[in-house]
Design an enzyme around this catalytic site. Structure first.
Site, PDB file in Angstrom:
ATOM      1  N   HIS A   1       0.826  -1.221   0.000  1.00  0.00           N
ATOM      2  CA  HIS A   1       0.000   0.000   0.000  1.00  0.00           C
ATOM      3  C   HIS A   1       0.857   1.268   0.000  1.00  0.00           C
ATOM      4  O   HIS A   1       0.487   2.281   0.590  1.00  0.00           O
ATOM      5  CB  HIS A   1      -0.961   0.029   1.204  1.00  0.00           C
ATOM      6  CG  HIS A   1      -1.962  -1.077   1.208  1.00  0.00           C
ATOM      7  ND1 HIS A   1      -3.217  -0.947   0.684  1.00  0.00           N
ATOM      8  CD2 HIS A   1      -1.892  -2.352   1.663  1.00  0.00           C
ATOM      9  CE1 HIS A   1      -3.886  -2.084   0.824  1.00  0.00           C
ATOM     10  NE2 HIS A   1      -3.099  -2.968   1.414  1.00  0.00           N
TER      11      HIS A   1
ATOM     12  N   ASN B   1     -10.393  -2.689   2.445  1.00  0.00           N
ATOM     13  CA  ASN B   1     -10.102  -2.688   1.011  1.00  0.00           C
ATOM     14  C   ASN B   1     -11.373  -2.397   0.222  1.00  0.00           C
ATOM     15  O   ASN B   1     -12.459  -2.357   0.793  1.00  0.00           O
ATOM     16  CB  ASN B   1      -9.568  -4.066   0.592  1.00  0.00           C
ATOM     17  CG  ASN B   1      -8.083  -4.236   0.876  1.00  0.00           C
ATOM     18  OD1 ASN B   1      -7.366  -3.268   1.147  1.00  0.00           O
ATOM     19  ND2 ASN B   1      -7.620  -5.465   0.815  1.00  0.00           N
TER      20      ASN B   1
HETATM   21 FE1  HDE Z   1      -2.416  -4.745   5.583  1.00  0.00          FE
HETATM   22  N1  HDE Z   1      -0.624  -3.881   6.004  1.00  0.00           N
HETATM   23  N2  HDE Z   1      -1.705  -6.519   6.244  1.00  0.00           N
HETATM   24  N3  HDE Z   1      -4.127  -5.666   5.011  1.00  0.00           N
HETATM   25  N4  HDE Z   1      -3.120  -3.019   4.895  1.00  0.00           N
HETATM   26  C1  HDE Z   1      -0.313  -2.607   5.816  1.00  0.00           C
HETATM   27  O1  HDE Z   1       0.777  -1.274   7.372  1.00  0.00           O
HETATM   28  C2  HDE Z   1      -0.570  -6.682   6.935  1.00  0.00           C
HETATM   29  C3  HDE Z   1      -4.438  -6.972   5.154  1.00  0.00           C
HETATM   30  C4  HDE Z   1      -4.365  -2.759   4.422  1.00  0.00           C
HETATM   31  O2  HDE Z   1      -3.177   3.489   3.938  1.00  0.00           O
HETATM   32  C5  HDE Z   1       1.021  -2.229   6.383  1.00  0.00           C
HETATM   33  O3  HDE Z   1       1.033   0.929   7.709  1.00  0.00           O
HETATM   34  C6  HDE Z   1      -0.460  -8.040   7.374  1.00  0.00           C
HETATM   35  C7  HDE Z   1      -5.802  -7.217   4.821  1.00  0.00           C
HETATM   36  C8  HDE Z   1      -4.480  -1.380   4.036  1.00  0.00           C
HETATM   37  O4  HDE Z   1      -1.594   3.357   5.440  1.00  0.00           O
HETATM   38  C9  HDE Z   1       1.506  -3.537   6.994  1.00  0.00           C
HETATM   39  C10 HDE Z   1      -1.581  -8.677   6.901  1.00  0.00           C
HETATM   40  C11 HDE Z   1      -6.308  -6.014   4.448  1.00  0.00           C
HETATM   41  C12 HDE Z   1      -3.229  -0.829   4.310  1.00  0.00           C
HETATM   42  C13 HDE Z   1       0.369  -4.463   6.704  1.00  0.00           C
HETATM   43  C14 HDE Z   1      -2.362  -7.704   6.195  1.00  0.00           C
HETATM   44  C15 HDE Z   1      -5.250  -5.050   4.570  1.00  0.00           C
HETATM   45  C16 HDE Z   1      -2.416  -1.868   4.838  1.00  0.00           C
HETATM   46  C17 HDE Z   1       1.966  -1.580   5.445  1.00  0.00           C
HETATM   47  C18 HDE Z   1      -1.956 -10.128   7.044  1.00  0.00           C
HETATM   48  C19 HDE Z   1      -7.717  -5.699   3.949  1.00  0.00           C
HETATM   49  C20 HDE Z   1      -2.785   0.602   4.032  1.00  0.00           C
HETATM   50  C21 HDE Z   1       2.098  -0.159   5.923  1.00  0.00           C
HETATM   51  C22 HDE Z   1      -2.209 -10.527   8.338  1.00  0.00           C
HETATM   52  C23 HDE Z   1      -8.732  -5.850   4.932  1.00  0.00           C
HETATM   53  C24 HDE Z   1      -2.996   1.499   5.178  1.00  0.00           C
HETATM   54  C25 HDE Z   1       1.260  -0.062   7.079  1.00  0.00           C
HETATM   55  C26 HDE Z   1      -2.553   2.900   4.822  1.00  0.00           C
HETATM   56  C27 HDE Z   1      -1.093  -1.682   5.243  1.00  0.00           C
HETATM   57  C28 HDE Z   1       0.376  -5.719   7.153  1.00  0.00           C
HETATM   58  C29 HDE Z   1      -3.558  -8.044   5.540  1.00  0.00           C
HETATM   59  C30 HDE Z   1      -5.448  -3.680   4.260  1.00  0.00           C
HETATM   60  C31 HDE Z   1       2.833  -4.041   6.489  1.00  0.00           C
HETATM   61  C32 HDE Z   1       0.681  -8.619   8.180  1.00  0.00           C
HETATM   62  C33 HDE Z   1      -6.554  -8.549   4.917  1.00  0.00           C
HETATM   63  C34 HDE Z   1      -5.696  -0.681   3.464  1.00  0.00           C
HETATM   64  O5  HDE Z   1       1.666  -3.419   8.371  1.00  0.00           O
END
Ligand code: HDE
Length: 700
Positions: free
Chosen positions: A85, A158
């Site tokens: 993202h 999302n």
């Molecule tokens: Fe994320 N995800 N994610 N994710 N995610 C990040 O956090 C992570 C997941 C989502 O505009 C990171 O600040 C793991 C699902 C959005 O700043 C990070 C897992 C969904 C955003 C991270 C998931 C998301 C992130 C990267 C599996 C949809 C952007 C930078 C367990 C429901 C937020 C940050 C923004 C961002 C980790 C799965 C949505 C790396 C470990 C499922 C919208 O921490």
């Protein structure tokens, strides 16, 4: 060069000086009505154009501390981009609650009708780097921070209601598979490559999500025209401690709309910032985008009876089975002042929930709750990132966490621990007890083990339901997308494995994709659990639910010399009345000369403004202007592309030569309308609110 060497310097600074006044004295441009330039520590800077030198052509002196500070700061400007993202854009807004939800949750944000809470939203693509193009085929992040009066609530969702994987432990694998391949560093912001489809084809649980990913949802027309989903099942908890499961939905008032793939590919070249520009332009024009927040609420009995496990993030609950109840309205009404300070530094964390909102045991959500704190420290570099203005709660904050890098708060008081026996301002805060966030007291049990619940085993039934719920046009687009993406995969075995999975979803889907790839149809994959025939869910179709409006949309008006002034005016007025925007395009940005001799300035020259940037187009020109447009390759493409992208087209005045040159003579259909007379302009504007001309025959 001795002559130069001995030349006397005439002044010590460069550009920001100008000669003014009779006496020829020098004044700094900024000095009089702007602030004085200082170092970061406040010392006024004498000269920001010339570093301190020994002689005019001698070495730069280490004693130039202003230079050192400026370059030191510059060298440290970048912080790590988000692992996923990275590419995003955001804005401030407000959420207004419709009615008290105290029967469901004690969250103060939902306590009373009309209650307003500030928000910050960041939209993003997932795979691409910070500088990638906006219209990559990708899932969009839709992350909302609600600054509630009982702490921040981050709903980090999302634009698609399901996810690729069921367990957090697979997330790094998924991301490594979709990102650029590590041995070559490409492709950027693409799932169309071997490693992504290798992973997807080996992980049947991702099949449902790939159908959404191959649908037009992943090439949205605008961030303002996307749905948002919390994805996981959460809990509402009321004041008595009663829990109700909840799934969150955002629905855009402008309707959900997408572009077509060929358009997306071209938009990425013509305007890689298409989505951020669109959001920025709309908000600065006072055209504030709005979304309704809705909930699907259900109890344990519903969860037990539902065909799938509500803890499985690869599944959704169809709206026909459980309707979405609207609970409030969010309006984005303010662009950021500084992209870095706000959009880059905003730190969303799924674990940020106020009292009254709690988690389910969805293993993906549990993993996220653990992960997001880490990423903030890595990116923002200090445990005090919560003090950055965009992250700081708007409610009082009081705790005994102290110090750390970049501590902004001068925390007063003598006791920095608890319990303590001090009083007054030395005492510090005390626990809230039952007024605090009380974790829902769920009974848990069972043996520990690295296990996947058998209730997560059906990977294909909802994928099939999604496919069967699409209109024929949407099904065509899904097939084309799989063909495009798998066509970029170099290893035939990966293509075959993926098509085998699709065959388990639907025979027709698989055979169409196989035909598009010119490969034999493989045997269907063996599902871990038999595919169940589910009722189609019309709510899953974009086109079946399209909102008939031109609001928030753009007409590209290509104007040639001699165009009738009245016709141009009528179109501009009509579109504005319909809530849309007209952007004038001409052969040159200086504009065109209208029939009344006036000059109509253009916003863009057609060579830089292909019709992919517009929802619909119209061309108006006089005889000479029409001929000049016909001679111009960009003007011809403007029309040809609009036609190929199924757009509504308006034609006024002498446009036959252009139509001919664009290869469209004899092909124009019902959605190619004359716009010369007032009645024609009205009919054209009415038609703009309708869908694209999907039935257009592009083979003729
Ligand atoms: Fe994320 N995800 N994610 N994710 N995610 C990040 O956090 C992570 C997941 C989502 O505009 C990171 O600040 C793991 C699902 C959005 O700043 C990070 C897992 C969904 C955003 C991270 C998931 C998301 C992130 C990267 C599996 C949809 C952007 C930078 C367990 C429901 C937020 C940050 C923004 C961002 C980790 C799965 C949505 C790396 C470990 C499922 C919208 O921490």
């Amino acid at each position: 060069m001795p002559a130069k060497k001995n030349k006397k310097p005439t002044r010590t600074s460069g550009a920001p000086r100008e000669r003014t006044g009779e006496g020829g004295e020098l004044h700094q441009l900024a000095g009089a009505d702007g602030p004085v330039l200082t170092t970061a520590h406040g010392a006024p800077v004498q000269d920001d154009n010339n570093s301190l030198r020994a002689g005019t052509r001698g070495p730069t002196l280490l004693s130039d501390h202003a230079l050192r500070e400026k370059i030191f700061h510059f060298d440290h400007e970048r912080i790590p981009e988000r692992v996923v993202h990275a590419r995003g854009y955001g804005a401030h807004g407000v959420f207004e609650n419709y009615a008290s939800l105290s029967d469901l949750t004690r969250a103060s944000i939902f306590a009373t009708a009309g209650k307003k809470t500030e928000t910050f939203v960041r939209f993003s693509t997932v795979a691409g780097n910070l500088g990638s193009a906006d219209l990559a085929r990708d899932v969009r992040g839709f992350a909302t921070k609600f600054y509630t009066d009982e702490g921040n609530w981050d709903l980090v969702g999302n634009n698609i209601p399901v996810f690729f994987i069921q367990d957090a432990v697979k997330f790094p694998d998924l991301v490594h598979a979709v990102k650029e391949e590590p041995d070559r560093g490409f492709p950027q912001a693409q799932s169309a490559h071997d490693t992504f489809w290798d992973f997807a084809s080996l992980m049947p649980e991702s099949t449902h999500m790939t159908l959404w990913q191959m649908s037009d949802r992943t090439i949205p027309r605008s961030l303002r025209m996307m749905q948002g989903f919390g994805v996981h099942t959460f809990r509402f908890v009321d004041a008595a401690g009663k829990s109700t499961f909840v799934k969150f939905h955002w629905k855009p008032l402008l309707g959900v709309q997408s572009v077509v793939w060929n358009e997306a590919v071209k938009i990425n070249g013509a305007d890689p910032d298409f989505h951020r520009r669109d959001l920025f332009d709309a908000i600065t024009a006072g055209d504030f985008p709005q979304w309704e927040l809705g909930v699907q609420v259900f109890d344990d009995a519903f969860a037990d009876a539902f065909e799938f496990d509500v803890l499985d993030a690869t599944k959704l609950i169809p709206e026909e089975v459980l309707p979405v109840r609207p609970i409030g309205l969010m309006t984005l009404n303010r662009v950021v002042d500084n992209v870095f300070a706000e959009i880059e530094q905003v730190a969303f964390m799924t674990q940020n929930v106020p009292p009254g909102i709690d988690f389910s045991n969805d293993p993906l959500l549990q993993g996220r709750n653990f992960s997001y704190l880490d990423t903030q420290l890595k990116r923002l570099g200090s445990t005090n990132f919560s003090q950055l203005p965009v992250n700081a709660p708007r409610c009082p904050v009081a705790h005994f966490q102290r110090d750390g890098h970049m501590q902004m708060s001068t925390q007063p008081g003598r006791a920095a621990y608890e319990p303590n026996s001090f009083s007054g301002s030395d005492r510090g805060p005390r626990e809230a007890g039952l007024d605090g966030h009380v974790p829902f007291p769920e009974e848990v049990g069972g043996e520990t083990g690295r296990v996947r619940s058998p209730s997560f085993a059906d990977h294909f039934s909802q994928a099939r339901q999604f496919w069967l719920s699409q209109t024929p046009v949407e099904q065509d687009h899904i097939v084309l997308a799989y063909v495009f993406e798998l066509g970029k995969v170099e290893r035939p075995a990966i293509r075959a494995r993926m098509v085998a999975n699709l065959r388990t979803v639907d025979e027709q889907l698989a055979s169409r994709v196989a035909a598009g790839l010119r490969m034999p149809l493989p045997e269907a994959a063996e599902p871990a659990s038999p595919v169940v025939e589910l009722e189609p869910s019309p709510a899953l179709s974009l086109l079946a639910n399209a909102v008939e409006t031109f609001e928030g949309r753009k007409l590209g008006l290509l104007v040639g010399d001699g165009a009738t002034a009245a016709a141009v005016k009528r179109l501009t007025r009509g579109v504005a009345k319909a809530g849309g925007v007209v952007e004038v395009v001409a052969l040159a940005v200086g504009g065109a000369t209208l029939s009344d001799g006036s000059t109509l300035e253009a916003k863009q020259a057609v060579a830089g403004a292909p019709s992919v940037l517009y929802d619909a187009v119209a061309v108006v020109a006089g005889p000479d202007g029409g001929a000049a447009l016909a001679d111009d390759p960009a003007a011809r493409d403007f029309l040809t592309d609009a036609f190929t992208h199924f757009k509504v087209i308006g034609l006024g005045g002498d446009t036959d030569a252009l139509v001919d040159a664009a290869g469209l003579a004899g092909k124009l259909d019902d959605a190619c309308l004359p716009v010369g007379t007032p009645a024609q302009a009205t009919a054209f504007v009415d038609r703009l609110a309708g869908p694209r001309q999907w039935e257009r025959d592009l083979t003729a």
